[in-house]
Design an enzyme around this catalytic site. Structure first.
Site, PDB file in Angstrom:
ATOM      1  N   HIS A  42       0.879  -1.233   0.097  1.00 48.75           N
ATOM      2  CA  HIS A  42      -0.088  -0.014   0.046  1.00 48.75           C
ATOM      3  C   HIS A  42       0.905   1.177  -0.072  1.00 48.75           C
ATOM      4  O   HIS A  42       0.964   2.110   0.942  1.00 48.75           O
ATOM      5  CB  HIS A  42      -0.878  -0.129   1.369  1.00 48.75           C
ATOM      6  N   CYS A  96       3.171 -13.773   3.223  1.00 46.52           N
ATOM      7  CA  CYS A  96       4.229 -13.611   4.376  1.00 46.52           C
ATOM      8  C   CYS A  96       3.937 -14.775   5.335  1.00 46.52           C
ATOM      9  O   CYS A  96       2.806 -15.597   5.214  1.00 46.52           O
ATOM     10  CB  CYS A  96       3.655 -12.563   5.137  1.00 46.52           C
ATOM     11  N   GLU A 126      -6.458 -10.795   2.911  1.00 48.80           N
ATOM     12  CA  GLU A 126      -5.938 -11.853   3.599  1.00 48.80           C
ATOM     13  C   GLU A 126      -6.981 -12.908   4.241  1.00 48.80           C
ATOM     14  O   GLU A 126      -6.666 -14.059   4.222  1.00 48.80           O
ATOM     15  CB  GLU A 126      -5.113 -11.195   4.792  1.00 48.80           C
ATOM     16  N   THR A 162      -3.691 -11.451  10.480  1.00 44.90           N
ATOM     17  CA  THR A 162      -2.491 -11.400  11.260  1.00 44.90           C
ATOM     18  C   THR A 162      -2.524  -9.787  11.820  1.00 44.90           C
ATOM     19  O   THR A 162      -1.464  -9.534  12.948  1.00 44.90           O
ATOM     20  CB  THR A 162      -1.162 -11.513  10.055  1.00 44.90           C
TER      21      THR A 162
HETATM   22 FE1  F3S Z   1       3.522 -10.242   7.625  1.00 48.24          FE
HETATM   23 FE2  F3S Z   1       3.428  -9.091  10.029  1.00 48.24          FE
HETATM   24 FE3  F3S Z   1       4.076  -7.859   7.821  1.00 48.24          FE
HETATM   25  S1  F3S Z   1       1.736 -10.628   8.972  1.00 48.24           S
HETATM   26  S2  F3S Z   1       3.370  -8.819   6.103  1.00 48.24           S
HETATM   27  S3  F3S Z   1       5.275  -9.368   8.880  1.00 48.24           S
HETATM   28  S4  F3S Z   1       2.549  -7.092   9.194  1.00 48.24           S
END
Ligand code: F3S
Length: 679
Positions: A42, A96, A126, A162
């Protein structure tokens, strides 16, 4: 000016990995074209940079027929992998690892027979991806209300988006625990976002100005800016690039901070830092020149060249004059700013000094950058507050954080309230936990409320006080349920009577005294024993935290009268009593409070009777003879007919004892009726 960068800022591990993978793909011999499925992060600057390197963005895998496809850190469902393979695309997976963990958990737990619940934003890519890994069997809940509305299921498994709030996740966990026999919790919340938020809050406490660098379309960046404001920093500026920085922002600052969300590249943070350092150098140079020219140090005077004033912008200022109906503000411009009373606050104060004082630092909206005839710039504090207020309210809705609302009046259907200087509505049904007949006493009071509906286009803000009270009630109830121990005696107040018992408030939560536990004696209605408002002592019988039920006993506070009765009563005793209940098989007679015995039909009278009513009625005083006392089963058998016979025999004996030894009257003559009866 000292410049401090937040301890955690910029790319998180997952985003950095995705960007690096994309850059590697365009710099090596990966099949062309290289595409990302959706923007890789983003941040428009980073996306443009990647575009300049030849990276394209697609939203539809079915439209791609060749080249390399990169899955971004949010991840996707299994169908995308299948389609990419079908099209023989080179798939580079930048999902991720935290997201991957959630996806695999959703798949595994669904196969194991759990109903998977995902705590997250329903429309977030997600979350949609995780749901697809469960074969679209998982359900999504965004808050505790949605969790509570789920159908009861024996086996639930909870997974988090997450970036989901850890606090709300815990609350949802607590709700679901009450709704199933087995709850498996998979904690997949990533700490990167929270680390950046905490670091920004810490920084906000050290500096006068904070610059938040990041995409203006990024919710995370907006939340970071809001966290800085909430932490008390009065000057928070959100910029996408260093070009947006204005020297005037730092005029008064001794310390300034920089922070950035997880999708802001390091080079943007570095540019921001370097630009701020340049402002430092320019300011030092100007001060030096001023000193050289005049020979004296002249107080810091801002020039029009430094401040680029534009109508419609929000700028910081310092209150330098307060009159009854206007306020003057130093905004670092050649002319002071003026705020009229109507543009100061909501509700409009009678006197400006009631709501503002000299020296106060405030944000103001420039209504007209051109100075008026008196050389003043026209400003509005209330409109600046409102812009900030809408941001704060939106965040409050998102995070479910309470806001203070002052009740300003009663209107049809509810209450008018002021929140952050905005007008809001509290429906009557949301004003308290229970229905309130007269809302007038609320006027003038300030309550904590939860925004439940916002519509900026219609200027509509709906608040709920009930939601806050319900939450407090829930906490109080959990605390009471954890504290109460069966067998203990506690004080309470009778709050309500029902046919089946009495409700007793035991310090913030009602417990039930069942009618059978109100008294040792037979009770037809609870009103015979207690009335609403009675202060009572009760024994805790049972606590059921899952069902939030407390069972109490009033009678057990006193000793069971049966324990005394078994020592006191013996077979053949003649006792007075009161008929308490007529049954098909006889009549119950109370011997003392809480101790009853049964006179069987055959023992009611010397003659044969078809029903007890032929002989006795409820409330009648009678004399009974104890036939037996069954201590184990707490039963006493009584006889009225034998009591009568014993009585008459006793009278006969008494008569005999008083008769002279000789006489003309025979016993047969005197008591012939008794012998006839026994025949
Ligand atoms: Fe992964 Fe946490 Fe960044 S889930 S994409 S490390 S904010």
């Amino acid at each position: 000016m000292e410049i401090i960068t937040a301890a955690y800022s910029g790319f998180c591990y997952g985003v950095k990995r995705a960007v690096n993978l994309t850059l590697e793909a365009v710099s090596n011999d990966s099949p062309r074209p290289v595409r990302t499925l959706g923007p890789i992060i983003h941040n428009p600057q980073m996306v443009s940079y990647l575009e300049s390197k030849g990276v394209r963005v697609t939203d539809d895998v079915t439209a791609v027929t060749e080249g390399t496809l990169i899955i971004r850190s949010h991840g996707v469902g299994p169908e995308i992998y299948r389609q990419a393979e079908e099209r023989r695309l080179l798939l580079l997976d930048a999902t991720c690892p935290h997201v991957k963990k959630a996806q695999l958990a959703a798949k595994k737990l669904t196969v194991e027979g759990y109903q998977v619940v995902i705590a997250g934003e329903r429309d977030h890519p997600e979350v949609r991806g995780i749901q697809e890994w469960s074969g679209n069997c998982a359900v999504v809940v965004e808050n505790t209300e949605e969790a509570a509305a789920l159908p009861v299921n024996s086996r639930l498994a909870l997974i988090a988006q997450t970036t989901f709030s850890a606090t709300i996740f815990q609350e949802i966990t607590a709700v679901l625990r009450r709704q199933c026999e087995e709850l498996h919790v998979e904690s997949t919340i990533c700490t990167a976002t929270d680390q950046r938020r905490k670091a920004a809050i810490e920084l906000a406490g050290q500096v006068e100005v904070i610059v938040v660098a990041g995409g203006k379309n990024s919710a995370n960046t907006a939340r970071l800016a809001q966290a800085c404001r909430d932490a008390g920093c009065r000057q928070v500026y959100l910029v996408e690039t260093a070009a947006e920085l204005q020297p005037a922002w730092f005029n008064e600052a001794k310390k300034a901070g920089i922070t950035a969300g997880a999708s802001t590249p390091d080079w943007i943070i570095e540019e921001v830092k370097q630009t701020m350092e340049k402002f430092n150098e320019t300011e030092a140079e100007e001060e030096k020149n001023t000193q050289n020219e005049s020979g004296d140090f002249i107080a810091h005077i801002k020039t029009e060249a430094i401040v680029r004033l534009e109508t419609g912008t929000i700028i910081p200022g310092k209150v330098v004059g307060v009159r009854k109906d206007e306020v003057f503000v130093d905004i670092g411009y050649k002319g002071e700013g003026r705020i009229s009373l109507a543009e100061l606050d909501y509700p409009v104060p009678e006197n400006a000094a009631d709501v503002i004082s000299e020296g106060q630092l405030i944000n103001v909206l420039v209504l007209d950058a051109d100075t008026d005839v008196n050389g003043h710039v026209t400003l509005s504090k209330i409109q600046a507050d409102r812009i900030v207020a809408w941001e704060e309210l939106e965040k409050a809705v998102q995070d479910k954080t309470p806001v203070e609302a002052k009740i300003t009046g009663v209107i049809k259907g509810g209450l008018n309230a002021a929140v952050f200087g905005l007008r809001a509505f509290i429906p009557a049904s949301q004003s308290a936990l229970r229905f309130v007949e007269d809302l007038q006493p609320f006027v003038g009071q300030t309550f904590l409320t939860l925004p439940i509906e916002l519509d900026q286009s219609k200027q509509r803000i709906v608040l709920s006080r009930k939601a806050i009270l319900a939450e407090e009630q829930e906490k109080k109830e959990q605390e009471i349920l954890a504290r109460l121990q069966p067998g203990t005696i506690i004080a309470g107040t009778v709050t309500r009577l029902a046919d089946f018992g009495a409700f007793v408030d035991v310090g913030g939560m009602d417990g039930l005294v069942h009618i059978s536990d109100l008294a040792w004696q037979r009770v037809k209605t609870p009103a015979e024993v207690v009335t609403v408002g009675d202060a009572v002592q009760v024994v805790v019988l049972k606590v059921d935290p899952a069902a939030k039920r407390i069972s109490l006993s009033l009678k057990q506070v006193e000793r069971d009268p049966w324990l005394d009765a078994v020592d006191e009563y013996n077979a053949n005793d003649l006792l007075p009593g009161t008929v308490t209940k007529i049954a098909k098989f006889g009549a119950f007679v109370e011997l003392k409070k809480g101790v009853e015995g049964l006179v069987h039909l055959s023992e009611l009278s010397d003659r044969r009777v078809a029903s007890a009513e032929e002989v006795v009625s409820e409330g009648q005083k009678v004399t009974v003879k104890i036939l037996s006392v069954d201590k184990q089963n707490k039963k006493i058998s009584l006889s009225m007919s034998q009591a009568q016979q014993d009585k008459e025999r006793a009278e006969f004996q008494q008569f005999l004892d008083t008769q002279p030894q000789s006489g003309t009257l025979t016993l047969g003559d005197q008591f012939a009726h008794l012998f006839k009866k026994q025949d």
